[in-house]
Write a protein that holds these residues in place. Structure first.
Motif, PDB file in Angstrom:
ATOM      1  N   UNK A  58      -6.236-115.393  15.876  1.00 27.75           N
ATOM      2  CA  UNK A  58      -5.021-115.829  16.566  1.00 27.75           C
ATOM      3  C   UNK A  58      -4.662-117.229  16.071  1.00 27.75           C
ATOM      4  N   UNK A  59      -3.382-117.434  15.812  1.00 29.25           N
ATOM      5  CA  UNK A  59      -2.964-118.766  15.330  1.00 29.25           C
ATOM      6  C   UNK A  59      -2.989-119.774  16.460  1.00 29.25           C
ATOM      7  N   UNK A  60      -3.371-120.986  16.105  1.00 27.83           N
ATOM      8  CA  UNK A  60      -3.425-122.038  17.127  1.00 27.83           C
ATOM      9  C   UNK A  60      -2.737-123.288  16.587  1.00 27.83           C
ATOM     10  N   UNK A  61      -2.671-124.289  17.412  1.00 26.89           N
ATOM     11  CA  UNK A  61      -2.114-125.576  17.020  1.00 26.89           C
ATOM     12  C   UNK A  61      -3.158-126.465  16.342  1.00 26.89           C
ATOM     13  N   UNK A  62      -4.377-125.975  16.236  1.00 26.45           N
ATOM     14  CA  UNK A  62      -5.420-126.797  15.634  1.00 26.45           C
ATOM     15  C   UNK A  62      -5.138-127.041  14.158  1.00 26.45           C
ATOM     16  N   UNK A  63      -5.573-128.200  13.700  1.00 29.15           N
ATOM     17  CA  UNK A  63      -5.385-128.514  12.278  1.00 29.15           C
ATOM     18  C   UNK A  63      -6.487-127.868  11.459  1.00 29.15           C
ATOM     19  N   UNK A  64      -6.154-127.625  10.214  1.00 27.49           N
ATOM     20  CA  UNK A  64      -7.168-127.106   9.292  1.00 27.49           C
ATOM     21  C   UNK A  64      -8.186-128.211   9.024  1.00 27.49           C
ATOM     22  N   UNK A  65      -9.420-127.818   8.779  1.00 27.54           N
ATOM     23  CA  UNK A  65     -10.411-128.866   8.502  1.00 27.54           C
ATOM     24  C   UNK A  65     -10.107-129.548   7.187  1.00 27.54           C
ATOM     25  N   UNK A  66     -10.509-130.817   7.106  1.00 25.54           N
ATOM     26  CA  UNK A  66     -10.224-131.557   5.881  1.00 25.54           C
ATOM     27  C   UNK A  66     -11.270-131.295   4.808  1.00 25.54           C
ATOM     28  N   UNK A  67     -12.383-130.713   5.188  1.00 19.49           N
ATOM     29  CA  UNK A  67     -13.428-130.435   4.205  1.00 19.49           C
ATOM     30  C   UNK A  67     -13.588-128.930   4.038  1.00 19.49           C
ATOM     31  N   UNK A  68     -13.965-128.542   2.853  1.00 17.21           N
ATOM     32  CA  UNK A  68     -14.022-127.107   2.575  1.00 17.21           C
ATOM     33  C   UNK A  68     -15.441-126.563   2.648  1.00 17.21           C
ATOM     34  N   UNK A  69     -16.414-127.446   2.857  1.00 13.67           N
ATOM     35  CA  UNK A  69     -17.777-126.933   2.927  1.00 13.67           C
ATOM     36  C   UNK A  69     -18.353-127.271   4.294  1.00 13.67           C
ATOM     37  N   UNK A  70     -19.181-126.384   4.774  1.00 14.51           N
ATOM     38  CA  UNK A  70     -19.778-126.598   6.093  1.00 14.51           C
ATOM     39  C   UNK A  70     -20.884-127.641   6.001  1.00 14.51           C
ATOM     40  N   UNK A  71     -21.190-128.295   7.109  1.00 12.31           N
ATOM     41  CA  UNK A  71     -22.322-129.223   7.094  1.00 12.31           C
ATOM     42  C   UNK A  71     -23.636-128.456   7.041  1.00 12.31           C
ATOM     43  N   UNK A  72     -24.665-129.153   6.598  1.00 19.52           N
ATOM     44  CA  UNK A  72     -25.991-128.545   6.696  1.00 19.52           C
ATOM     45  C   UNK A  72     -26.438-128.628   8.153  1.00 19.52           C
ATOM     46  N   UNK A  73     -27.123-127.601   8.578  1.00 24.35           N
ATOM     47  CA  UNK A  73     -27.511-127.540   9.987  1.00 24.35           C
ATOM     48  C   UNK A  73     -29.000-127.835  10.106  1.00 24.35           C
ATOM     49  N   UNK A  74     -29.307-128.747  10.999  1.00 26.54           N
ATOM     50  CA  UNK A  74     -30.714-129.033  11.306  1.00 26.54           C
ATOM     51  C   UNK A  74     -30.933-128.573  12.744  1.00 26.54           C
ATOM     52  N   UNK A  75     -31.790-127.604  12.891  1.00 23.38           N
ATOM     53  CA  UNK A  75     -32.021-127.034  14.214  1.00 23.38           C
ATOM     54  C   UNK A  75     -33.227-127.712  14.852  1.00 23.38           C
ATOM     55  N   UNK A  76     -32.993-128.353  16.003  1.00 24.25           N
ATOM     56  CA  UNK A  76     -34.115-129.034  16.658  1.00 24.25           C
ATOM     57  C   UNK A  76     -34.445-128.369  17.992  1.00 24.25           C
ATOM     58  N   UNK A  77     -34.126-127.068  18.110  1.00 21.07           N
ATOM     59  CA  UNK A  77     -34.386-126.371  19.376  1.00 21.07           C
ATOM     60  C   UNK A  77     -35.858-126.422  19.756  1.00 21.07           C
ATOM     61  N   UNK A  78     -36.727-126.153  18.784  1.00 22.91           N
ATOM     62  CA  UNK A  78     -38.149-126.106  19.126  1.00 22.91           C
ATOM     63  C   UNK A  78     -38.711-127.501  19.396  1.00 22.91           C
ATOM     64  N   UNK A  79     -38.066-128.504  18.823  1.00 27.54           N
ATOM     65  CA  UNK A  79     -38.593-129.863  18.970  1.00 27.54           C
ATOM     66  C   UNK A  79     -38.389-130.407  20.384  1.00 27.54           C
ATOM     67  N   UNK A  80     -37.572-129.737  21.202  1.00 28.22           N
ATOM     68  CA  UNK A  80     -37.336-130.243  22.558  1.00 28.22           C
ATOM     69  C   UNK A  80     -38.489-129.923  23.499  1.00 28.22           C
ATOM     70  N   UNK A  81     -39.363-129.014  23.078  1.00 26.31           N
ATOM     71  CA  UNK A  81     -40.477-128.669  23.956  1.00 26.31           C
ATOM     72  C   UNK A  81     -41.637-129.631  23.702  1.00 26.31           C
TER      73      UNK A  81
END
Lengths: 369, 577
Positions: free
Chosen positions: A2-25
């Motif tokens: 669905x089209x929205x009023x949001x702007x297109x992202x200025x970067x074409x590549x996604x960030x690298x993801x660092x998952x710290x879910x397990x580190x919270x325990x």
């Protein structure tokens, strides 16, 4: 889409993801737990998994076993450990296996200490500026310089207080990046959600140029909520992730660590796809008309099926006739006006949502009387 | 690099130093007015005359700070004009031989700019407001960094007197300089005409309560001025003043990584907060509807928090809700409750009539928020087209006019509605009597960038068509962006935002009221008390049965500032004591 009023992202590549879910325990995960988590994360584009803290010399045995677990995967993510120096020591494992270490930047992190850690650690060192938003620009530039001099390859900008507002995020990131040599330090953004801005800050930081974002599934107080980040990146066509498996991630966390999310936690909370109020009328209408996709999107930007969930309709004090009709239909019961009115009346008199059993009892009463 | 040292620094006994102090004595004021004449003569405003003084009517209502060398020579000075009071009237009259007329305006810049909204804001917030100006430096000391110190000193003097907001009108070439010193540009320009010379001026505003980083030197100056009557700046030998090595040219932001005033505008009298807890919270499957007496407490709790308006619910939805609206309206009437109260209705005249009946029977004015689902998805779901939506909207607005109810058009899901659907609805809204327009992101589809575009589009449309109406924003938290979207909407110019306690609401809930309050206080000084917020949250924890409240910095102690903010608050308290 669905089209929205949001702007297109200025970067074409996604960030690298660092998952710290397990580190919270509190403790390092078990081998089975880590194996289960890593297999669930496949396909989510997670580059690094933060596993927890190494507090004592004895913890290194567990670290070695966890590394062996990760090795079994075809494309294992990098494992990251918080090191509580000096108690955890610097065993040869560090230099042999190249584990990524995460250190808090403190005054006691003398230059020589940092150099020593980086030297022993070919796996990479993340230096965390844990109250970056409080840092004077001079102090920030000192840490950036020190990181580069000592061989730190990743600098994490952490906002523990959940500040600043978005223009401040952009200023902070651009300023920090401007101090680093090109291609040198990788910048990571991490922030606590104590002021409700974690996701927005992460997106802004990425637009401003950070290379990686640190977050955890379920967000909680700490960290960017990864599921919401994945959803945004998916919406912006930057990352193709199996969002429908988000529900599995939550179930795993509940099962293994008894982690509970709030009922209205976006994307994952138990109530987020359950309509008990006025929005449910339109949802029921679409379901009745055989338009499940419309039903999922008429009152939410996050379709339930997109994250592995199903739409639910609850009957309670704020419900309308459509809710009751839907319940009757889904239980293959007559939708006669008398039953609809009778159930609605009882539901609206109740202070809370009625369970299926209570509704069935009411139907019995209505059919008897 | 110079070390900035104040006179209360224990380790320093400055041999060579500059002395900043408030000008109280006739001879000092005489020197200052002479210096002013000299500086403006050098700028070409008038011919130089060593005996002439530059004094105007505003000096009677001003306080002054001067900078002196060790031998007592005045080399710089500045003033701020007070709204009330004539602290130096006698001396100024003496020096001007009683020939000054009364001041034509409260502040000098009022002849050039309209800043009534700023003044109104200051009055509403109970903040003292001054105009800074006539900052002059002896030609021999210009371009030596004294300007920064003079600004620190005049801010410091203002701190001593409990002043919180200041205005200044400066030439455009000095805008950047003053912005680096904590000022923010207002969106106006003016031309000052003096002695046949037109000077373009830019109005700036500074919030003295929000000074950070280097500008904490102004707090030191204020403390020194308060306790010792002067603030000393140490010079090292013959070395002239120089700025610190760090470049504050504008490429590096202020300490704290948020501009002192952020972008939340002060030009308006403040952002309104609409509490929709009573109308929305009970739609959650996990919430429980408490007793009516308990729900009544929300009015007082919200008012104590400084909330600007309250939603009572939707009387058409269920009998208990109709009872709630009627009871609360009657209660509000009986207690002379001052905040505006509103009800949500669908785009149906019958819903409006139910609200009108309650308003009439309770004699309590009620506003109506007409919820219209306008997005293509919603239209598809309901089997509507644009014509149908416009007709329903128009009929409902006319019903409001007939019943004498103020109406807000609340458009649902505008973030996924194209302009060609929104614009006719805007027209209908204001041609048929709506007082306000609310953009309600009911699906959580918007991101801050989209909010800015949407709100700007609405503002441009309204102003382009001459519609003078209030803009509101309401957001759902489906994508974890409701708080950010609300702040983006405020930045973009909405006058009111909707929120609920704990973000309570259907599905993923709405914008959290607590988060908004904390942000608005942090970013624009909007006050609230910890006690009031804790009381409201306690009410929610007891009666809403809402699990896992949004955590605020410091847990339930929502006023807990960050360490630097705490230090700054303590300093301000010291200065004001």
């Amino acid at each position: 889409m669905i089209e929205t009023w949001n702007e297109e992202p200025s970067r074409s590549c996604a960030p690298r993801i660092i998952d710290c879910t397990l580190a919270q325990f509190d403790t390092l995960p078990g081998e089975r737990q880590l194996a289960g988590w890593l297999s669930l994360l496949e396909g989510f584009g997670v580059h690094t998994v933060a596993v927890g803290s190494v507090r004592h010399l004895q913890d290194w045995h567990r670290v070695e076993r966890l590394l062996q677990v990760a090795d079994r995967f075809k494309e294992p993510p990098c494992l990251e450990f918080n090191l509580d120096y000096p108690a955890c020591g610097t065993p040869s494992l560090l230099s042999e296996r190249g584990i990524r270490c995460r250190l808090l930047a403190m005054a006691s992190n003398a230059e020589s200490h940092l150099r020593s850690v980086c030297r022993h650690n070919p796996g990479g060192v993340t230096l965390v500026l844990h109250e970056a938003v409080e840092l004077h620009p001079l102090e920030l530039s000192r840490w950036v310089q020190l990181s580069q001099n000592c061989g730190v390859d990743r600098l994490e900008i952490l906002s523990k207080q959940g500040r600043p507002w978005l223009p401040g995020v952009e200023d902070l990131v651009r300023f920090a990046q401007g101090l680093a040599e090109p291609g040198g330090l990788e910048f990571v953004w991490s922030s606590y959600d104590s002021l409700g801005l974690a996701l927005a800050q992460a997106l802004q930081a990425w637009e401003a140029g950070v290379q990686a974002i640190r977050g955890c599934v379920g967000g909680r107080l700490g960290s960017v909520p990864l599921e919401a980040l994945w959803f945004q990146l998916h919406q912006q066509k930057l990352l193709d992730v199996p969002l429908e498996r988000c529900a599995e991630l939550t179930r795993f966390l509940e099962q293994e660590w008894e982690m509970e999310l709030s009922v209205h936690h976006p994307l994952l909370g138990p109530d987020v796809f359950c309509s008990a109020g006025v929005a449910g009328s339109a949802v029921c209408q679409a379901l009745e008309a055989g338009q499940p996709q419309v039903a999922e999107s008429v009152y939410s930007a996050v379709p339930a099926s997109a994250v592995g969930r199903k739409l639910e309709i609850a009957v309670g004090p704020c419900s309308r006739p459509a809710h009751v009709r839907h319940w009757l239909r889904s239980h293959e019961l007559s939708q006669s006006p008398e039953w609809v009115d009778g159930l609605l009346q009882r539901a609206q008199q109740s202070p809370e949502v009625l369970s299926d059993l209570e509704l069935v009892d009411m139907v019995d009463l209505l059919s008897d009387g | 690099m110079q070390v900035l040292v104040s006179s209360d620094h224990p380790a320093v006994a400055p041999a060579e130093s500059l002395h900043f102090r408030e000008l109280h004595q006739r001879e000092e004021l005489h020197q200052y007015f002479l210096l002013r004449h000299q500086v403006y003569a050098a700028q070409g405003y008038w011919r130089a005359d060593s005996r002439q003084l530059d004094i105007d009517a505003y000096d009677r209502h001003s306080r002054f700070v001067g900078c002196f060398t060790k031998d007592g020579t005045l080399i710089g000075g500045a003033r701020f004009i007070l709204g009330e009071g004539e602290p130096n009237a006698a001396l100024v009259d003496e020096l001007s031989h009683g020939q000054l007329p009364p001041r034509p305006h409260l502040y000098h810049s009022q002849s050039l700019f309209r800043f009534d909204p700023v003044l109104q804001y200051a009055r509403n917030q109970g903040k003292q407001f001054v105009e800074f100006g006539r900052t002059v430096i002896h030609p021999d000391w210009q371009r030596a960094g004294l300007g920064v110190l003079l600004v620190h000193a005049i801010y410091g003097l203002a701190h001593c007197y409990g002043i919180e907001l200041g205005l200044a009108a400066v030439p455009p070439r000095l805008t950047r300089f003053y912005c680096n010193l904590g000022c923010r540009v207002l969106q106006q320009r003016g031309v000052n005409q003096a002695s046949g010379i037109d000077t373009e001026l830019v109005p700036l505003i500074v919030d003295l309560q929000r000074l950070h980083g280097r500008l904490r030197d102004s707090l030191r100056a204020g403390r020194a001025l308060m306790h010792r009557g002067e603030w000393l700046y140490a010079l090292h030998g013959e070395q002239r003043l120089s700025l610190e090595a760090f470049d504050w040219s504008g490429d590096a932001p202020g300490h704290g990584w948020e501009p002192p005033l952020s972008r939340l505008p002060l030009l308006r009298s403040g952002v309104g907060l609409h509490d929709d807890t009573l109308g929305t919270a009970f739609g959650s499957p996990s919430a429980k509807v408490p007793d009516l007496k308990v729900r009544r407490e929300v009015l007082g709790l919200a008012a104590a928090l400084g909330i600007d308006s309250i939603g009572l619910g939707s009387p058409w939805r269920a009998p208990w809700e109709e009872e709630q609206v009627a009871e609360l309206a009657a209660f509000a009437r009986s207690t002379s409750f001052v905040l505006p109260l509103s009800c949500d209705v669908r785009a149906r005249a019958s819903d409006v009539e139910s609200v009108a009946r309650i308003a009439q029977s309770s004699q309590q004015p009620l506003e109506v928020k007409i919820r219209v689902g306008c997005s293509p998805v919603r239209q598809q779901c309901e089997g509507w087209d644009l014509v149908r939506v416009l007709e329903m909207t128009q009929a409902t607005l006319r019903a409001c006019s007939r019943e004498g109810l103020a109406a807000t058009l609340l458009l649902e899901d505008p973030a996924r509605t194209p302009a060609h659907i929104l614009e006719p609805l805007y027209h209908t809204a204001f041609q048929d009597g709506a007082q306000a327009l609310c953009l309600a992101d009911t699906t959580g589809a918007a991101r801050p960038s989209g909010v800015r575009r949407l709100v700007q589009h609405a503002r441009d449309f309204l102003s382009g068509h001459g519609y003078d109406a209030r803009l509101e924003w309401s957001g759902a938290n489906d994508a974890s962006l409701s708080v950010a979207n609300s702040l983006a909407a405020i930045e973009s110019g909405v006058q009111s935002v909707h929120a609920t306690l704990g973000g309570a609401g259907e599905r993923a809930g709405n914008t959290s009221l607590e988060h908004l309050l904390v942000h608005l206080r942090r970013l624009s000084g909007r006050p609230y008390t910890t006690e009031a917020l804790s009381a409201y949250r306690d009410w929610g924890a007891t009666h809403l049965f809402w699990l896992d409240w949004p955590e605020i910095a410091g847990g339930l102690n929502v006023a807990a500032p960050s360490p630097s903010e705490a230090r700054q608050e303590r300093k301000l308290q010291e200065v004001s004591r």
